[in-house]
Design a protein around this motif. Structure first.
Motif, PDB file in Angstrom:
ATOM      1  N   VAL B  86      -3.581 -16.223 -16.943  1.00  0.00           N
ATOM      2  CA  VAL B  86      -2.549 -16.893 -16.131  1.00  0.00           C
ATOM      3  C   VAL B  86      -2.463 -16.227 -14.756  1.00  0.00           C
ATOM      4  N   THR B  87      -2.474 -14.896 -14.746  1.00  0.00           N
ATOM      5  CA  THR B  87      -2.391 -14.155 -13.477  1.00  0.00           C
ATOM      6  C   THR B  87      -3.598 -14.465 -12.588  1.00  0.00           C
ATOM      7  N   SER B  88      -4.791 -14.447 -13.178  1.00  0.00           N
ATOM      8  CA  SER B  88      -6.015 -14.707 -12.391  1.00  0.00           C
ATOM      9  C   SER B  88      -5.997 -16.120 -11.805  1.00  0.00           C
ATOM     10  N   CYS B  89      -5.589 -17.108 -12.614  1.00  0.00           N
ATOM     11  CA  CYS B  89      -5.544 -18.496 -12.135  1.00  0.00           C
ATOM     12  C   CYS B  89      -4.520 -18.633 -11.004  1.00  0.00           C
ATOM     13  N   HIS B  90      -3.379 -18.000 -11.177  1.00  0.00           N
ATOM     14  CA  HIS B  90      -2.322 -18.069 -10.167  1.00  0.00           C
ATOM     15  C   HIS B  90      -2.814 -17.485  -8.836  1.00  0.00           C
ATOM     16  N   ARG B  91      -3.507 -16.355  -8.926  1.00  0.00           N
ATOM     17  CA  ARG B  91      -4.030 -15.709  -7.711  1.00  0.00           C
ATOM     18  C   ARG B  91      -5.130 -16.551  -7.071  1.00  0.00           C
ATOM     19  N   LEU B  92      -5.929 -17.208  -7.915  1.00  0.00           N
ATOM     20  CA  LEU B  92      -6.978 -18.100  -7.385  1.00  0.00           C
ATOM     21  C   LEU B  92      -6.354 -19.221  -6.549  1.00  0.00           C
ATOM     22  N   CYS B  93      -5.259 -19.788  -7.074  1.00  0.00           N
ATOM     23  CA  CYS B  93      -4.581 -20.880  -6.349  1.00  0.00           C
ATOM     24  C   CYS B  93      -4.025 -20.373  -5.017  1.00  0.00           C
ATOM     25  N   LEU B  94      -3.436 -19.187  -5.035  1.00  0.00           N
ATOM     26  CA  LEU B  94      -2.867 -18.639  -3.796  1.00  0.00           C
ATOM     27  C   LEU B  94      -3.977 -18.363  -2.771  1.00  0.00           C
ATOM     28  N   LYS B  95      -5.121 -17.867  -3.267  1.00  0.00           N
ATOM     29  CA  LYS B  95      -6.256 -17.612  -2.363  1.00  0.00           C
ATOM     30  C   LYS B  95      -6.781 -18.932  -1.788  1.00  0.00           C
ATOM     31  N   ALA B  96      -6.858 -19.953  -2.643  1.00  0.00           N
ATOM     32  CA  ALA B  96      -7.336 -21.264  -2.184  1.00  0.00           C
ATOM     33  C   ALA B  96      -6.382 -21.838  -1.140  1.00  0.00           C
ATOM     34  N   GLU B  97      -5.081 -21.649  -1.366  1.00  0.00           N
ATOM     35  CA  GLU B  97      -4.084 -22.170  -0.421  1.00  0.00           C
ATOM     36  C   GLU B  97      -4.214 -21.475   0.945  1.00  0.00           C
ATOM     37  N   ASN B  98      -4.539 -20.178   0.899  1.00  0.00           N
ATOM     38  CA  ASN B  98      -4.699 -19.425   2.157  1.00  0.00           C
ATOM     39  C   ASN B  98      -6.060 -19.651   2.808  1.00  0.00           C
ATOM     40  N   GLY B  99      -6.872 -20.521   2.214  1.00  0.00           N
ATOM     41  CA  GLY B  99      -8.174 -20.857   2.796  1.00  0.00           C
ATOM     42  C   GLY B  99      -9.193 -19.736   2.684  1.00  0.00           C
ATOM     43  N   GLU B 100      -9.087 -18.926   1.636  1.00  0.00           N
ATOM     44  CA  GLU B 100     -10.014 -17.796   1.489  1.00  0.00           C
ATOM     45  C   GLU B 100     -11.348 -18.188   0.853  1.00  0.00           C
ATOM     46  N   PHE B 101     -11.444 -19.444   0.377  1.00  0.00           N
ATOM     47  CA  PHE B 101     -12.718 -19.910  -0.199  1.00  0.00           C
ATOM     48  C   PHE B 101     -13.433 -20.782   0.835  1.00  0.00           C
ATOM     49  N   GLU B 102     -14.753 -20.607   0.889  1.00  0.00           N
ATOM     50  CA  GLU B 102     -15.512 -21.354   1.895  1.00  0.00           C
ATOM     51  C   GLU B 102     -15.817 -22.782   1.453  1.00  0.00           C
ATOM     52  N   SER B 103     -15.970 -22.977   0.142  1.00  0.00           N
ATOM     53  CA  SER B 103     -16.338 -24.315  -0.345  1.00  0.00           C
ATOM     54  C   SER B 103     -15.719 -24.577  -1.715  1.00  0.00           C
ATOM     55  N   VAL B 104     -15.850 -25.835  -2.137  1.00  0.00           N
ATOM     56  CA  VAL B 104     -15.361 -26.220  -3.467  1.00  0.00           C
ATOM     57  C   VAL B 104     -16.154 -25.453  -4.539  1.00  0.00           C
ATOM     58  N   LYS B 105     -17.446 -25.274  -4.260  1.00  0.00           N
ATOM     59  CA  LYS B 105     -18.328 -24.553  -5.196  1.00  0.00           C
ATOM     60  C   LYS B 105     -17.835 -23.116  -5.414  1.00  0.00           C
ATOM     61  N   ALA B 106     -17.342 -22.504  -4.338  1.00  0.00           N
ATOM     62  CA  ALA B 106     -16.854 -21.119  -4.443  1.00  0.00           C
ATOM     63  C   ALA B 106     -15.639 -21.048  -5.367  1.00  0.00           C
ATOM     64  N   ILE B 107     -14.764 -22.054  -5.249  1.00  0.00           N
ATOM     65  CA  ILE B 107     -13.576 -22.104  -6.132  1.00  0.00           C
ATOM     66  C   ILE B 107     -14.021 -22.306  -7.581  1.00  0.00           C
TER      67      ILE B 107
END
Lengths: 160, 261
Positions: B86-107
Motif C-alpha cells: 500500500v505504501t509503495s503504491c501510494h508513493r508511486l502515485c505521488l511520484k507520478a503526480e509530480n511528473g517524476e516518470f518520463e513515460s507510461v512504460k516507466a510507471i
C-alpha cells in the motif's frame, strides 16, 4: 515513584512492543516500526492516565486515546508520504478489551450449560455487562480512528 | 493501424495500468477512498479523465474513447493485507503526480516491481509470541502467565501459518489456531500450578494476537467516508474472524470442562 506511574510505564512498554509485532504481521515497512512503537506506547499511556487517574471511564478514555493517535498521524503521515492506516491500526491494538470479551464468552458458556437459577441470572448480567463494555471499547477505538479524518477531509484531499 | 485505433489502444493501456494499481491496492488492504483517490491521481498524471468504482467483485475503470466508452475491469479474488505494498503504491502515485516518470512504460515498470514484501515467518512467529506475553502483562498477568502465553502464542501462530499455507479458509485457521493455542497455554500453566484467574488470563493473552485489526478499522473508515457496501463487507469479515476465534476459545472451555482438566 508511585505504583500507578510504574504500572502505566510497564503497560506502555508492553504496548510499545505489541504495536510493532502486530504491524510486522501485516508487512508494515521496517522503517516505520519505531514510530508505531512510540505511538502504541503513547496510546496506552493516554488511556491508562485518563482511566486509572480517575478522570474518565474506560470507554471515553479509549476514544480519546484513539482520536489522539488518529490526529497525530493525520499530521505525520502525509509528511512521510504514507497512508495513515499503516500507522494507526497497529498503534491502538493494545487497547483491545480482552478481559471483558473473555468474561462475556465465559458467561455465555455458563448460560448454555448451567442449570442453577442464581448462576444463570448472574451469567446474564455478566454477559450483558462485559459484552456491552467490550463492544463499547471496540467501537470507541474504531470511532476514535475513523472520526478524526472527517475534520481534516479537505486538508487530506489537497495533499493526497 | 489507423491513428484512431492507435489512440484507442494507448487509452486502453493506460486504463489497464490504472485498474492494475486499483487491484493491487484493494488486495493489499487499502481503504476504499485510498484506492479510488490513488486511481484518480494516476489518471490525472496520465492525462486522462476516468470514472472508477470498487466493490467486492472487482475494480472498474472507464473513460470516454473516440468510439465510445472504454472499460477496464479487474476481478478481486480476496482482500489481503500488506501495508508495504500500500505504501509503495501510494508513493508511486505521488511520484507520478509530480511528473517524476518520463513515460507510461516507466510507471508500468515501477508498478510491476511492487511485490508483496513480508517478514520471514521465522521472525514473525516469535515476535507474535512475545506480543502474546506482553498482552498477558497488560491484563495484569504474572511471570508464569507470561511464559504460558508466549508458549501458547508460539504454537498458535505456527499453526495459523501452517493452515494458511495449506489453503484452508481463514475462519477455520482462526478457529483451529485459537483452540490449539489456548489449550497449549492452559496446559503449560498447569505445570506451574496456577490459579483459575491466571489460566483465564493466559488463554485471553494467547488469543488476543488474532484480533483482526485492519479489516475492522478499514471497515469503519469506509463506512464513515460513505462507502457503506465495502465498509460493511470488511466489518463483517472482521466479525466472522472474531467469532471464529471465540469458537476456538469456547472449544478450550468445553474440553477443559468435559475432561475436568
Amino acid at each position: 515513584m508511585s505504583d500507578l506511574v510504574i504500572r502505566i510505564l510497564i503497560e506502555s512498554a508492553c504496548a510499545g512492543f505489541i504495536g510493532p509485532a502486530f504491524a510486522m504481521l501485516f508487512g508494515v515497512p521496517l522503517t516505520f516500526l519505531p514510530l508505531i512503537a512510540a505511538a502504541a506506547a503513547l496510546a496506552r499511556a493516554i488511556r491508562q492516565i485518563l482511566y486509572l487517574g480517575g478522570f474518565l471511564e474506560i470507554v471515553s478514555a479509549t476514544f480519546i486515546a484513539a482520536a489522539f493517535i488518529s490526529a497525530l498521524f493525520i499530521y505525520i503521515a502525509p509528511k512521510l508520504q504514507v497512508p495513515r492506516p499503516v500507522f494507526t491500526v497497529a498503534s491502538i491494538i493494545s487497547l483491545v478489551p480482552g478481559m471483558d470479551a473473555y468474561n462475556a464468552l465465559l458467561a455465555l458458556n455458563e448460560l448454555i450449560n448451567g442449570s442453577d437459577q442464581d448462576l444463570l441470572i448472574s451469567s446474564i448480567i455478566t454477559l450483558f455487562h462485559c459484552g456491552m463494555r467490550a463492544t463499547a471499547i471496540l467501537l470507541a477505538m474504531c470511532l476514535g480512528i475513523a472520526i478524526m479524518p472527517l475534520f481534516f477531509y479537505r486538508y487530506r484531499f489537497h495533499h493526497l | 493501424m489507423s491513428p484512431f485505433l492507435q489512440e484507442e489502444t494507448r487509452l486502453k493501456h493506460k486504463l489497464d495500468l490504472i485498474s492494475n494499481l486499483g487491484l493491487i491496492l484493494a488486495t493489499s488492504g487499502a481503504e476504499t477512498r485510498l484506492v479510488l483517490s490513488s486511481m484518480d491521481l494516476l489518471a490525472k498524471a496520465l492525462e486522462i479523465k476516468i470514472q472508477s468504482s470498487l466493490n467486492r467483485t472487482g475494480v472498474f475503470v472507464t473513460c470516454e474513447g473516440r468510439f465510445g466508452q472504454i472499460l477496464s475491469f479487474r476481478k478481486i479474488k480476496n482482500f489481503g493485507i500488506n501495508m508495504a505494498t500500500v505504501t509503495s503504491c501510494h508513493r508511486l502515485c505521488l511520484k507520478a503526480e509530480n511528473g517524476e516518470f518520463e513515460s507510461v512504460k516507466a510507471i508500468e515498470d515501477e508498478l510491476k516491481k511492487i511485490g508483496q514484501k513480508t517478514y520471514p515467518k521465522a521472525l514473525i512467529v516469535p515476535m507474535e509470541a512475545l506480543a502474546g506475553g506482553a498482552f498477558a502483562f497488560l491484563n495484569g498477568g504474572s511471570f508464569k502467565v507470561y511464559m504460558a502465553s508466549v508458549f501458547g502464542a508460539l504454537i498458535l501462530m505456527a499453526l495459523r501459518f501452517f493452515l494458511t499455507k495449506k489453503g484452508y479458509f481463514e475462519a477455520f485457521c482462526f478457529m483451529a489456531s485459537a483452540f490449539v493455542g489456548g489449550l497449549a497455554s492452559l496446559l503449560a500453566l498447569r505445570l506451574f500450578h496456577a490459579s483459575y484467574q491466571e489460566e483465564i488470563l493466559a488463554i485471553i493473552a494467547t488469543s488476543l494476537i488474532l484480533v483482526p485489526g485492519f479489516p475492522l478499522l478499514n471497515g469503519f473508515l469506509d463506512i464513515f467516508k460513505g462507502y457503506i457496501e465495502t465498509g460493511l463487507m470488511r466489518s463483517f469479515q472482521a466479525l466472522i474472524l472474531i467469532i471464529s476465534a471465540a469458537f476456538g476459545i469456547l472449544g478450550v472451555i468445553c474440553v477443559t470442562n468435559f475432561y475436568n482438566l
